[in-house]
Design a protein around this motif. Sequence first.
Motif, short mmCIF file in Angstrom:
data_model
loop_
_atom_site.label_atom_id
_atom_site.label_comp_id
_atom_site.label_asym_id
_atom_site.label_seq_id
_atom_site.Cartn_x
_atom_site.Cartn_y
_atom_site.Cartn_z
N TYR A 1 2.03 -0.14 -12.60
CA TYR A 1 2.06 1.34 -12.56
C TYR A 1 3.35 1.87 -11.95
O TYR A 1 3.46 3.06 -11.70
CB TYR A 1 0.85 1.91 -11.80
CG TYR A 1 -0.45 1.21 -12.11
CD1 TYR A 1 -1.06 1.38 -13.35
CD2 TYR A 1 -1.03 0.36 -11.19
CE1 TYR A 1 -2.24 0.72 -13.66
CE2 TYR A 1 -2.21 -0.32 -11.48
CZ TYR A 1 -2.80 -0.14 -12.71
OH TYR A 1 -3.97 -0.80 -13.02
N GLY A 2 4.30 0.99 -11.67
CA GLY A 2 5.49 1.44 -10.93
C GLY A 2 5.14 1.91 -9.53
O GLY A 2 5.92 2.62 -8.90
N ALA A 3 3.97 1.50 -9.05
CA ALA A 3 3.49 1.98 -7.74
C ALA A 3 4.13 1.18 -6.62
O ALA A 3 3.89 -0.03 -6.49
CB ALA A 3 1.97 1.86 -7.68
N LEU A 4 4.93 1.86 -5.83
CA LEU A 4 5.73 1.18 -4.82
C LEU A 4 5.85 2.08 -3.61
O LEU A 4 6.03 3.29 -3.75
CB LEU A 4 7.12 0.92 -5.42
CG LEU A 4 8.10 0.07 -4.64
CD1 LEU A 4 7.55 -1.32 -4.40
CD2 LEU A 4 9.41 -0.02 -5.44
N ASN A 5 5.72 1.50 -2.43
CA ASN A 5 6.01 2.24 -1.21
C ASN A 5 6.74 1.30 -0.25
O ASN A 5 7.02 0.15 -0.58
CB ASN A 5 4.73 2.84 -0.59
CG ASN A 5 3.72 1.76 -0.21
OD1 ASN A 5 4.08 0.59 -0.06
ND2 ASN A 5 2.47 2.15 -0.07
N ALA A 6 7.05 1.81 0.91
CA ALA A 6 7.88 1.02 1.84
C ALA A 6 7.17 -0.26 2.26
O ALA A 6 7.80 -1.31 2.39
CB ALA A 6 8.21 1.87 3.06
N SER A 7 5.86 -0.19 2.44
CA SER A 7 5.12 -1.38 2.86
C SER A 7 5.17 -2.46 1.79
O SER A 7 5.42 -3.64 2.08
CB SER A 7 3.66 -0.99 3.17
OG SER A 7 2.90 -2.16 3.39
N VAL A 8 4.94 -2.07 0.54
CA VAL A 8 5.01 -3.05 -0.56
C VAL A 8 6.41 -3.62 -0.66
O VAL A 8 6.61 -4.83 -0.80
CB VAL A 8 4.59 -2.37 -1.89
CG1 VAL A 8 4.85 -3.31 -3.06
CG2 VAL A 8 3.13 -1.94 -1.84
#
Length: 291
Positions: free
Chosen positions: A194-201
């Motif tokens: 999903y292109g789902a990305l944040n700093a933790s990932v």
Amino acid sequence: MNIGAGSRRRGAARLLATAVLTTAACVTGQLAAGNGTVQAAVRPGFSDGGVPVGGASRAGTDLAETWSKASQALLKPLLAAAQDARGRPVDCRRAKCVALTFDDGPGLYTDALLRHLKAHRARATFFVVGQNVAAYPAILRRTVAAGHEIGGHTWSHADLTRLPAAAVRSEFARTDQAIKAVTGLVPRIIRPPYGALNASVRMQTTRPMVMWSVDTLDWLHRDSAKVTKKALKSVRPGSIVLFHDIHPTTVQAMPRILTTLSARGYTFVTVSQLFGGKPPRLVYSGASSLL
Ligand code: NI
């Protein structure tokens, strides 16, 4: 592996937020490929080459950091300079190159896609789901044998932003192990579902997270004509194009897409070839704006 529209919208919104964050945190903009741009965000404790600095490696969390020499030798031909349909070397900084990418496989239609790609001497990049690698190992082996690049797309196609850090690392590690067991290679690049990305990932691997610059929305329309139209209208030199080879309509669209883009002078290269034989660094968000 169906992707709900709601999830995709959430993913897209997150990606936009991430792109903004990444820009804000950008330390160096580097590596132009075609018209492509790369944003590299350097984290404390890590060099920009993705190697941990001054500390113990995080054993067991990221196989790509511990490639064997044999793996690197196997990778060499995959990372070789791009070639055109006649086998001549192509410099993607000058020539019209496009990286076609296929997510969520391997699957039942991947072999047909491999035939289409071969007919046009096209290289592509496959972001594979670990569970499907385990289900269709022979297809993945054929994909690698045909000279295509493999990227990781997690074990279960999870939205990584909803998982704790340990689970994110497990999604990567299980996928790496499955791919390595089948091909001997560990993928050098990852695309988060999903292109789902944040700093933790982002903190859970040093490998590049490769997004896309053209979304054909093939998963939504499941219509070869629409996929073809979108791809042909949107591709520019340096584009990274998102497709899903789990949909027969996408695979059926490929002959016309390949024929037309070839006639326009494009060379079809892997993501790493687009960047001169090296994977792009950290987060790549495309030559033309996705969102
Ligand atoms: Ni996916």
